[in-house]
Design a protein around this motif. Sequence first.
Motif, PDB file in Angstrom:
ATOM      1  N   TRP A 100      -1.943   0.390  -4.072  1.00 52.45           N
ATOM      2  CA  TRP A 100      -1.371   1.597  -3.501  1.00 52.45           C
ATOM      3  C   TRP A 100      -2.464   2.486  -2.909  1.00 52.45           C
ATOM      4  CZ3 TRP A 100       3.497   0.774  -2.960  1.00 52.45           C
ATOM      5  CH2 TRP A 100       4.216   0.038  -3.925  1.00 52.45           C
ATOM      6  N   ASP A 101      -2.307   2.865  -1.659  1.00 54.37           N
ATOM      7  CA  ASP A 101      -3.296   3.662  -0.945  1.00 54.37           C
ATOM      8  C   ASP A 101      -2.949   5.148  -1.091  1.00 54.37           C
ATOM      9  OD1 ASP A 101      -5.129   4.814   0.711  1.00 54.37           O
ATOM     10  OD2 ASP A 101      -4.732   3.505   2.432  1.00 54.37           O
ATOM     11  N   SER A 143      -4.850   7.705  -0.386  1.00 55.04           N
ATOM     12  CA  SER A 143      -5.562   8.606   0.520  1.00 55.04           C
ATOM     13  C   SER A 143      -4.718   8.981   1.732  1.00 55.04           C
ATOM     14  CB  SER A 143      -6.864   7.954   0.992  1.00 55.04           C
ATOM     15  OG  SER A 143      -6.589   6.790   1.766  1.00 55.04           O
ATOM     16  N   CYS A 144      -3.626   8.248   1.955  1.00 54.17           N
ATOM     17  CA  CYS A 144      -2.786   8.483   3.129  1.00 54.17           C
ATOM     18  C   CYS A 144      -1.497   9.189   2.725  1.00 54.17           C
ATOM     19  CB  CYS A 144      -2.444   7.164   3.812  1.00 54.17           C
ATOM     20  SG  CYS A 144      -3.907   6.255   4.370  1.00 54.17           S
ATOM     21  N   CYS A 171      -3.264   4.106  -8.199  1.00 53.90           N
ATOM     22  CA  CYS A 171      -3.932   4.074  -6.895  1.00 53.90           C
ATOM     23  C   CYS A 171      -4.973   2.960  -6.871  1.00 53.90           C
ATOM     24  CB  CYS A 171      -4.609   5.407  -6.617  1.00 53.90           C
ATOM     25  SG  CYS A 171      -3.481   6.818  -6.665  1.00 53.90           S
ATOM     26  N   ASP A 172      -5.117   2.362  -5.697  1.00 50.96           N
ATOM     27  CA  ASP A 172      -6.102   1.292  -5.546  1.00 50.96           C
ATOM     28  C   ASP A 172      -7.520   1.826  -5.632  1.00 50.96           C
ATOM     29  OD1 ASP A 172      -6.892  -1.396  -5.011  1.00 50.96           O
ATOM     30  OD2 ASP A 172      -7.324  -0.822  -2.947  1.00 50.96           O
ATOM     31  N   GLN A 173      -7.751   3.060  -5.159  1.00 46.79           N
ATOM     32  CA  GLN A 173      -9.101   3.613  -5.116  1.00 46.79           C
ATOM     33  C   GLN A 173      -9.567   4.110  -6.484  1.00 46.79           C
ATOM     34  OE1 GLN A 173      -6.517   4.553  -3.296  1.00 46.79           O
ATOM     35  NE2 GLN A 173      -7.013   4.711  -1.112  1.00 46.79           N
ATOM     36  N   TYR A 186      -1.639   1.743   9.677  1.00 49.26           N
ATOM     37  CA  TYR A 186      -2.075   0.415   9.231  1.00 49.26           C
ATOM     38  C   TYR A 186      -1.865  -0.605  10.338  1.00 49.26           C
ATOM     39  CZ  TYR A 186      -1.980   2.489   4.585  1.00 49.26           C
ATOM     40  OH  TYR A 186      -2.199   3.283   3.499  1.00 49.26           O
ATOM     41  N   CYS A 215      -2.646   7.978   8.075  1.00 48.87           N
ATOM     42  CA  CYS A 215      -3.166   6.621   8.302  1.00 48.87           C
ATOM     43  C   CYS A 215      -2.194   5.787   9.119  1.00 48.87           C
ATOM     44  CB  CYS A 215      -3.419   5.922   6.961  1.00 48.87           C
ATOM     45  SG  CYS A 215      -4.612   6.788   5.917  1.00 48.87           S
ATOM     46  N   ARG A 220       0.818  -1.212   0.000  1.00 48.23           N
ATOM     47  CA  ARG A 220       0.000   0.000   0.000  1.00 48.23           C
ATOM     48  C   ARG A 220       0.854   1.265   0.000  1.00 48.23           C
ATOM     49  NH1 ARG A 220      -4.123  -1.957   4.703  1.00 48.23           N
ATOM     50  NH2 ARG A 220      -2.168  -2.841   5.474  1.00 48.23           N
TER      51      ARG A 220
END
Length: 320
Positions: free
Chosen positions: A191-192, A194-195, A217-219, A238, A236, A168
């Motif tokens: 890959w996140d 948002s953080c 990005c994952d989103q 984790y 974030c 991520r």
Amino acid sequence: MMGPVLAACLLIILSTAWISQANGATCKKDGGVCTCNDQTKNVDCSSKGLTAIPSNIPVDTDRLVLNYNKLRELEPTAFHGLNKLTNLDLQWNKLQTLPPGVFDHLVELDRLDLNFNQLKSLPSGIFDKLTKLTDLRLNDNKLQSLPHGVFDKLTELKDLSLQNNQLRNVPHGAFDSLSSISNVQLFGNPWDCSCNDILYLAKWLATNLERHAGANCDQSSKAVLEITEEEAAEDCVYPNTTTAIPTTIITTLASSNDDDIPELPVPQENFQKFLGYQEPDHLPTQPQCLMSISGYLGLMMFFVLISAAILYVIHFLKKA
């Protein structure tokens, strides 16, 4: 008096021959399972159903191929003594972890293939002694994170494959020491974006466009290198967990009140342990059994011949 001398010579010859055979038992020519090339110094143990690294690998081996086997774990000393090795191929096995220090003696290693395994994490310092490494392949595993400084000693590394894992983000400064890097594969990870942990990777990708294959990005389908500080504003944290274990649904046997009993998800691995189940992969393979039997028979024959030689010496000494 020639009898005892001949017997002693026979004893020495037999001992030397047996020790030589035992030390070379890895290679097919000596009853082992691997193919050894004395000229190229290559040892090929691929597709043998191995669950452990063969013993007595020649110390001058340059390339060791162990792909397409059933290796789940490695002994910490599995490759000790192989300090001439430049190429180690462990791809397409079932490795879930790596013991610390397992590669520390491979100071000449140039290429390490660990792709297509089940690695969930890497120990800190696992690659620190591999200062001559130019090609490291970790793609198609289950890596969720990378230790801080895991690549810091790999200043000669040119190719790094991390695609198709469960990463991520990467630690801040993860790629800063890779002064020779020319190709990094990062796609196929969630890959996140948002953080704010992703910002290091975003900036590194944006300033090293010619060195990497894209990461999204994952989103969304947005490229990681396009992420801004406003978009990655969250701080974030984790959880320190391993990858999710596949589950199976265990439903209670039918009863008069079975409609009131909820279905219970049970981890497949725990359920198998509860039933005492053991996968066939843990059983010894046919070549390994044959090696064990042949080694035992060779040992017995060795002692029989030694006993005969000793009795022969005693017989002639009595006559003398």
